[in-house]
Design a protein around this motif. Structure first.
Motif: not given
Length: 319
Positions: A29-49
């Motif tokens: 689950n990628y989001f370019d802008d972490l401010a858009n991640v749902p508050r109830d998200a349980a799993v997340l993938s992160l990149r330095p960009t």
């Protein structure tokens, strides 16, 4: 030698775990802008960009993160997510794990090509940690701090398939891991004194052991045979012989059933601690059989001596 086949879970195969004791999700689950991640998200993938890393602090349901190539400030933000239970990090240099202690719910940690730490004290202090996989951490050669990880059930130390292997100066700490159930040690430069696996003999809960024999001597493997039942040893490849039809044999008797006047022998072990590795060697049938016979004789002799010493309550170092 029995070859074990296990139905490892897809997620454990995905990142090279030799035992299916991991619960990482396969979804990314990628989001370019972490401010858009749902508050109830349980799993997340992160990149330095990604941007807006401060938003991680508001994700109070986040339990699992996969991240690659993070900067030091980004990692600091990530280690502030105290709800994490599973963390997987890739391709990071000069990493400082000082802040990881606050992840008191973290159960599973997988580190691939992560370098920098000179000690595992902070990781070993994680109170809920039960599974730890470290692949290709070449900044470290002292793994003794792991003796404090008393709840650890799954441990994998590996060099992957890179040319320069991580150093392991001792595996004595294994004797302190009362809860250890699954162990994998592969593609490492082990400089520990024989018997390397002496601590493992005190692991009463052990269920499976996977050892890459190219990291150890014949005597090391013989000791392992003496203390661990064969049914608990996963795919411990000592040697093979290939015939004209490319069949594989793991014993001398099986090798004699192969066809062809020339066979290839690849034990991938050291004969003795201070001697070089024995690599792949094609040769005449009888010459290869002679090498196999010498190999098995050494293996069986040391194994039997170890068993006799242990049964008599004697130190194996004296045999």
């Amino acid at each position: 030698m029995t070859w074990f086949t296990n139905n490892y879970s897809d997620e454990s195969q995905r990142f090279g775990s030799p035992f299916g004791h991991w619960s990482f999700c396969e979804d990314e689950n990628y989001f370019d802008d972490l401010a858009n991640v749902p508050r109830d998200a349980a799993v997340l993938s992160l990149r330095p960009t990604d941007c807006n890393w401060d938003a991680l602090a508001s994700l109070d349901a986040l339990e699992e993160v996969t991240a690659a190539g993070l900067t030091k400030p980004q990692l600091k933000c990530l280690l502030g997510v105290k709800t994490l239970k599973r963390l997987r990090l890739w391709n990071m240099r000069q990493v400082d794990f000082t802040g990881i202690r606050q992840l008191d719910r973290l159960e599973e940690l997988a580190l691939f090509n992560v370098s920098g730490p000179k000690s595992l004290v902070d990781i070993a202090a994680l109170p809920a940690l039960r599974s730890l996989l470290i692949e290709n951490m070449r900044s470290l050669d002292d793994w003794s701090a792991l003796s404090a990880a008393r709840g650890l059930q799954c441990l994998c130390i590996s060099g992957g398939f890179v040319e320069v292997r991580p150093k392991v100066s001792s595996l004595a700490f294994l004797g302190d891991l009362d809860a250890l159930r699954h162990l994998h040690v592969g593609y490492v430069n082990c400089t520990a004194a024989w018997p390397v696996f002496e601590g493992l003999a005190r692991c009463a809960a052990i269920e499976s052991v996977h050892v890459n024999s190219s990291s150890f001597s014949v005597d090391d493997m013989a000791y392992l045979d003496a203390i661990i039942p064969e049914e608990k040893q996963l795919e411990k490849r000592r040697h093979f012989v290939g015939g004209e039809d490319r069949q594989i044999a793991t014993t001398l008797e099986a090798a004699k059933q192969l066809s062809g006047d020339r066979l290839e022998w690849e034990p991938r072990v050291k004969w003795q601690k201070d001697q070089p590795y024995t690599r792949r060697g094609p040769g005449k049938r009888d010459d290869v059989f002679a090498k196999l016979a010498a190999f098995e004789d050494r293996l069986h002799t040391v194994r039997d001596r170890v068993k006799q010493a242990l049964a008599a309550g004697q130190s194996v170092r004296e045999i």
